[in-house]
Design a protein around this motif. Structure first.
Motif, PDB file in Angstrom:
ATOM      1  N   ARG A 128       0.838  -1.206   0.000  1.00 57.25           N
ATOM      2  CA  ARG A 128       0.000   0.000   0.000  1.00 57.25           C
ATOM      3  C   ARG A 128       0.870   1.253   0.000  1.00 57.25           C
ATOM      4  O   ARG A 128       0.529   2.275  -0.607  1.00 57.25           O
ATOM      5  CB  ARG A 128      -0.923   0.008   1.222  1.00 57.25           C
ATOM      6  N   MET A 129       2.013   1.176   0.662  1.00 58.65           N
ATOM      7  CA  MET A 129       2.953   2.295   0.660  1.00 58.65           C
ATOM      8  C   MET A 129       3.490   2.537  -0.745  1.00 58.65           C
ATOM      9  O   MET A 129       3.626   3.691  -1.184  1.00 58.65           O
ATOM     10  CB  MET A 129       4.093   2.025   1.647  1.00 58.65           C
ATOM     11  N   THR A 130       3.779   1.470  -1.476  1.00 56.70           N
ATOM     12  CA  THR A 130       4.225   1.617  -2.869  1.00 56.70           C
ATOM     13  C   THR A 130       3.156   2.306  -3.700  1.00 56.70           C
ATOM     14  O   THR A 130       3.447   3.198  -4.516  1.00 56.70           O
ATOM     15  CB  THR A 130       4.540   0.236  -3.476  1.00 56.70           C
ATOM     16  N   LEU A 131       1.917   1.907  -3.492  1.00 57.47           N
ATOM     17  CA  LEU A 131       0.790   2.464  -4.247  1.00 57.47           C
ATOM     18  C   LEU A 131       0.676   3.978  -4.018  1.00 57.47           C
ATOM     19  O   LEU A 131       0.554   4.764  -4.958  1.00 57.47           O
ATOM     20  CB  LEU A 131      -0.494   1.759  -3.808  1.00 57.47           C
ATOM     21  N   CYS A 132       0.730   4.382  -2.743  1.00 56.90           N
ATOM     22  CA  CYS A 132       0.595   5.803  -2.409  1.00 56.90           C
ATOM     23  C   CYS A 132       1.856   6.592  -2.733  1.00 56.90           C
ATOM     24  O   CYS A 132       1.787   7.791  -3.016  1.00 56.90           O
ATOM     25  CB  CYS A 132       0.250   5.959  -0.928  1.00 56.90           C
ATOM     26  N   ASN A 133       2.987   5.933  -2.695  1.00 56.65           N
ATOM     27  CA  ASN A 133       4.264   6.600  -2.902  1.00 56.65           C
ATOM     28  C   ASN A 133       4.330   7.374  -4.215  1.00 56.65           C
ATOM     29  O   ASN A 133       4.861   8.477  -4.287  1.00 56.65           O
ATOM     30  CB  ASN A 133       5.390   5.557  -2.857  1.00 56.65           C
ATOM     31  N   MET A 134       3.766   6.798  -5.270  1.00 57.03           N
ATOM     32  CA  MET A 134       3.935   7.398  -6.591  1.00 57.03           C
ATOM     33  C   MET A 134       2.748   8.246  -7.059  1.00 57.03           C
ATOM     34  O   MET A 134       2.683   8.626  -8.223  1.00 57.03           O
ATOM     35  CB  MET A 134       4.257   6.315  -7.626  1.00 57.03           C
ATOM     36  N   VAL A 135       1.818   8.578  -6.165  1.00 53.90           N
ATOM     37  CA  VAL A 135       0.709   9.439  -6.612  1.00 53.90           C
ATOM     38  C   VAL A 135       1.232  10.804  -7.051  1.00 53.90           C
ATOM     39  O   VAL A 135       0.662  11.447  -7.935  1.00 53.90           O
ATOM     40  CB  VAL A 135      -0.384   9.605  -5.535  1.00 53.90           C
ATOM     41  N   VAL A 136       2.336  11.251  -6.460  1.00 52.44           N
ATOM     42  CA  VAL A 136       2.888  12.551  -6.845  1.00 52.44           C
ATOM     43  C   VAL A 136       3.392  12.503  -8.284  1.00 52.44           C
ATOM     44  O   VAL A 136       3.469  13.536  -8.953  1.00 52.44           O
ATOM     45  CB  VAL A 136       4.004  12.977  -5.868  1.00 52.44           C
TER      46      VAL A 136
END
Length: 511
Positions: free
Chosen positions: A289-297
């Motif tokens: 989940r951290m990977t998923l949110c990491n690249m929203v920027v």
């Protein structure tokens, strides 16, 4: 206390439903999804009325109607001490945690002292987290000076959470040193549902995996937060991404976010919240989940967010004693757009040079010869990322054909690489499997070559080479040489590519 769980999308108000195939990437559509766009509510305030006389007077429908809120809106409303906020509103937000590191920390400190005074004290010494991690293992004097500035400030302010490093020759001699800030924040219990976490790094959005509002800010904003504990924020509208279907065993969260960025582009979520829900998301571990949110920027997103659940609470059990209060989107919350994905039909992806939205199927790039592989960073240097790479090496039983650099994100990840047995390996650790495969020895934990750094940074691209990397950006010069070519990929795809010397679909080894 938690609000009601997220309601199914059928309760939302949407129009203009579209179905778009994945045909842009391959001859046969392999990844259908749909997008729905919300209908803006018309103001109910009556300015003037001209109607013919009626025999029956209808009941009035005027008056303020309070609508439901998304997770992001609820968190910002609570942090603003307001009952309701809507997208586009500006509000003073109370910050729960401010993080800074060696690259932006000195600048933020300088602004704080200039604006609040040389002898000013930070608003709360226990809500500031300072993590050296970017330019650490280098002989560059200016990089080393930055860490010295952080240390002096933390001593002066008696900062509780300063993860210092003094002995650059042996990171293990520094018990306080952690490594990459976004992974360390989670491991050290600074990420909690319902809170506001700001950091002087664009990938602070990683912490949204915990159901909190997490976003990167600049040095000026950070200087203001240091003195006041507040920041004026505009409430972002929310894009909702519903991912359902069983996750194939050759996919990782990196493939999911590359698909999304490829679909909406690097500007498709500019100053918008990206909310991730669905059965696939619920099945993901916290690190995924951290990977998923990491690249929203990388899509321009203000923040990414995943609803907190049993997986979240289990992860936090031994990491924090601070009470937290999760929030969930209301059933009648309004989303700017909603995208639906059937993950069971997705194939392994890469982002080709020189943009994270330059999406392609890994198998379409099988003729691309590579010079190196890099596994590390806040995106792809967590324990599960190395476990995934080891799984591919173990399944192949072969040696890598190109230099393969391994940079654990934190000290804890480094220890895991050397101590945790890889499932199905007969007790072998990642480090043993990496050694047998001919990879480089795992390096000291830091951001490493993800963002280039000083010329002596480990694994920096000092020549115009082609690299498959588990990092998050592939712009020209990102990992060093401005003519280098970077293919962003999951740890599965990175490991598979290391074994062949070409961009490779991991299914060649995992099926």
């Amino acid at each position: 206390m938690a609000s009601s769980a997220i309601s199914p999308s059928s309760s939302l108000i949407f129009v203009d439903k579209k179905n778009v195939g994945f045909s842009a990437l391959c001859a046969q559509p392999s990844f259908p999804f749909s997008t729905l766009t919300s209908k803006k509510r018309v103001s109910s305030k009556i300015l003037s009325v001209m109607t013919p006389q009626q025999s029956e007077r209808k009941p009035s429908t005027t008056g303020a109607v309070k609508t439901g809120m998304t997770m992001t809106e609820k968190i910002l409303a609570r942090a603003s001490e307001k009952t309701h906020l809507s997208p586009g509103e500006n509000s003073w937000v109370n910050v729960d945690v401010l993080m800074t590191h060696d690259v932006c920390g000195p600048g933020s400190i300088g602004i704080f002292k200039r604006e609040f005074g040389e002898n000013a004290k930070v608003w709360d010494r226990e809500k500031l987290v300072i993590i050296p991690d970017h330019y650490i293992f280098t002989s560059d004097e200016r990089a080393n000076r930055n860490v010295d500035i952080l240390r002096d400030f933390c001593i002066e302010q008696n900062i509780k959470y300063f993860y210092d490093i003094k002995d650059l020759g042996n990171f293990k001699a520094n018990p306080d040193y952690k490594g990459v800030c976004h992974v360390a924040l989670a491991q050290e219990g600074h990420c909690r549902p319902g809170e506001v976490l700001l950091g002087t790094d664009s990938h602070t959005c990683t912490a949204g995996a915990f159901g909190q509002f997490a976003s990167g800010i600049g040095n000026t904003d950070a200087g203001f937060v240091l003195g006041t504990g507040k920041l004026l924020l505009k409430v972002p509208p929310t894009l909702r991404f519903v991912m359902d279907g069983e996750m194939p065993d050759y996919l990782l969260a990196k493939d999911l976010i590359l698909q999304i960025i490829g679909e909406i582009s690097v500007s498709g979520a500019t100053y918008k919240a990206m909310e991730f829900v669905g059965s696939t998301v619920e099945s993901l571990s916290m690190e995924e989940r951290m990977t998923l949110c990491n690249m929203v920027v990388e899509a321009g997103g203000k923040n990414g967010i995943v609803p907190a659940d049993a997986t979240t609470y289990k992860y936090l059990e031994d990491k924090t004693s601070v009470p937290y209060e999760p929030v969930y989107s209301d059933g009648q919350a309004r989303f700017l757009s909603e995208y639906r994905f059937d993950i069971s039909k997705l194939e392994p992806l890469v982002a080709k040079p020189h943009s994270p939205d330059n999406r392609a199927l890994a198998r379409e790039c099988k003729d691309v010869k590579i010079d190196r592989v890099y596994i590390g960073s806040c995106t792809g240097g967590k324990t599960e990322d190395f476990m995934a790479a080891a799984k591919v090496f173990l399944a192949s039983g072969k040696k890598v054909k190109v230099p393969t650099f391994l940079v654990p994100a934190t000290q804890k990840v480094w220890m895991d690489v050397y101590s945790l047995p890889v499932p199905g390996s007969g007790g072998k650790t990642c480090s043993q499997i990496f050694e047998e495969a001919g990879c480089d020895t795992p390096a000291s934990p830091s951001c490493g070559a993800c963002l280039g750094g000083p010329r002596d940074t480990y694994a920096r691209m000092n020549e115009p080479q082609v690299c498959v990397s588990t990092t998050n950006r592939n712009f020209p010069g990102r990992m060093g040489h401005k003519e280098g070519e970077i293919y962003l990929a999951s740890p599965y795809t990175a490991a598979a590519s290391a074994l062949t010397g070409f961009v490779t679909d991991p299914r060649e080894f995992l099926q």
